[in-house]
Design a protein around this motif. Structure first.
Motif, PDB file in Angstrom:
ATOM      1  N   ASP A  50       0.815  -1.218   0.000  1.00  0.00           N
ATOM      2  CA  ASP A  50       0.000   0.000   0.000  1.00  0.00           C
ATOM      3  C   ASP A  50       0.851   1.271   0.000  1.00  0.00           C
ATOM      4  N   SER A  54       0.642   4.080  -2.967  1.00  0.00           N
ATOM      5  CA  SER A  54       0.214   5.466  -2.712  1.00  0.00           C
ATOM      6  C   SER A  54       1.208   6.469  -3.312  1.00  0.00           C
ATOM      7  N   GLU A  57       0.655   6.955  -7.105  1.00  0.00           N
ATOM      8  CA  GLU A  57      -0.590   7.585  -7.556  1.00  0.00           C
ATOM      9  C   GLU A  57      -0.311   8.831  -8.404  1.00  0.00           C
TER      10      GLU A  57
END
Length: 438
Positions: A50, A54, A57
């Motif tokens: 994760d 992130s 992104e």
């Protein structure tokens, strides 16, 4: 052509209830069993952390996982700067492949620095750079900031180390996640799942015996929460789930001698348990045996480094150029021999217990075949850490002297490549085999 939908355990009947779907018809069926073996493999799906996702992104380039680096990989890397996240086997393979396919430069972001890439002392044509720190920020769409990290005992997670300099990587065209894989055990109810991240605690009064590193790092008290060992999951005993031995797992340890060999020995062990060839120990005895094995691992510096955050913190304080980084130093040679000897002795012990048709010795002393196995593991490591300066323009771990690797049964050595790995190729449309390599 079937999918297992659920596996539950009924405490009153001591039976497993299994629901399965026939994927050709869509029909489901249920059955009960006395025993259950999970053997679906540890690499079922790509792991995409994760924290890394992130960061990506804001990234405008191409992102793929190592499992997606297939036939079209060249168009993602040729003439481009690429970043690999992770420093283990996948990153090592893809870094060399990218250079071979014409990448402008390859950056490998290592978090812990324990992988094969971090052990590699040189790369072909100096086109690979290992950055010690994962990316934490994307800037201008295609650039990244990376920084070293440390494990926070208090927060139980990796944190950026402000004492480490930030490394900036510019104009990255492709990011490849070499972040491993995850097993799929979702169909198994929680109470009978094994935990590949289960922590454990050293026995009261446990201390590390003196070794070559003691004078440099001392003997810190172990962390309260220790990680899974190289050869042992805390809640599994030779494939048996300790608190319910009727549930079994056919998996390899984190550091197998050979994944296939370790799996085959575990399969023989489970067969022995199922057929009465070996007695299933009492729960307390399995727990005691695992505790002993894990604490024996903790006596080996490079294993303790991965298990114990407190020990890692001391190792991380060693200065650059410390003798432990020199593969030719006698003290480093001694330390680097400890892990493979333990791995093979543990496997040899399990082979004896399940009457496996290969004898490497036992848990205390290896025979000639066991010693030969250790030498091959050491040679594999040296293939990365002992690349001489005069050969670094072309030499890779795949160019190692094949005479060092031979069959334990016949003594037949591995065959050599027809040329330097970076130059070996086959004609377009041909499959790359020993016969088609040029």
């Amino acid at each position: 052509n079937h999918t297992v939908l659920s596996v539950t355990y009924d405490e009153s009947s001591k039976k497993f209830n299994v629901e399965v779907r026939d994927d050709t018809t869509g029909k489901t069926s249920k059955a009960t069993y006395d025993k259950c073996i999970w053997a679906a493999g540890l690499h079922e799906s790509a792991e995409k952390p994760d924290d890394i996702m992130s960061v990506l992104e804001e990234y405008e380039g191409k992102v793929l996982h190592s499992v997606e680096a297939t036939e079209d990989f060249q168009q993602d890397v040729k003439g481009k700067k690429i970043m690999l996240v992770g420093d283990s086997s996948s990153a090592e393979d893809l870094a060399l492949r990218a250079v071979k396919l014409g990448a402008k430069h390859v950056y490998i972001c290592a978090r812990s620095g324990d992988g094969e890439c971090s052990d590699t002392k040189s790369w072909p044509s100096d086109k690979v750079t290992v950055v010690f720190g994962p990316p934490y920020k994307c800037t201008k769409g295609t650039s990244f900031k990376c920084q070293g990290v440390y494990w926070s005992e208090k927060r139980q997670r990796w944190r950026r180390d402000d004492e480490e300099d930030t490394v900036k990587l510019k104009d990255i065209a492709t990011v490849v996640l070499c972040t491993g894989y995850e097993p799929n055990i979702d169909m198994i109810e929680d109470d009978i799942q094994y935990d590949d991240e289960e922590t454990w605690e050293a026995s009261k009064g446990w201390t590390m015996e003196n070794n070559a590193l003691t004078i440099s790092v001392g003997n810190p008290s172990p962390s309260k929460k220790l990680r899974v060992g190289a050869t042992c999951y805390p809640d599994l005993y030779r494939g048996l789930l300790i608190d319910n031995p009727s549930m079994m797992y056919l998996i390899e340890p984190y550091e197998p001698v050979s994944a296939f060999l370790n799996l085959d020995v575990t399969a023989h062990s489970l067969l022995a348990f199922l057929t009465g060839g070996a007695e299933i120990p009492k729960e307390k005895d399995m727990l005691k045996a695992n505790q002993k094995q894990l604490e024996e691992e903790m006596q080996i510096p490079w294993f303790r480094l991965a298990i114990d955050p407190a020990y890692r913190a001391e190792i991380d304080e060693l200065p650059d150029g410390h003798w432990s980084e020199n593969a030719d130093d006698e003290r480093a040679i001694s330390l680097n021999l400890m892990p493979p000897e333990f791995l093979v002795r543990t496997l040899a012990r399990d082979m004896k217990a399940c009457k496996y048709p290969l004898d490497l010795g036992d848990g205390k002393k290896l025979n000639k075949k066991g010693e030969a196995c250790v030498k091959m593991i050491v040679a594999s490591g040296n293939a990365r850490s002992r690349i001489s300066p005069e050969d670094k323009a072309w030499k890779t771990f795949r160019d190692v002297d094949p005479s060092q690797f031979a069959s334990l049964h016949t003594g037949t050595p591995a065959c050599a490549l027809p040329g330097h790995f970076m130059d070996v190729k086959c004609d377009k449309g041909e499959k790359l085999t020993v016969a088609t390599m040029k």
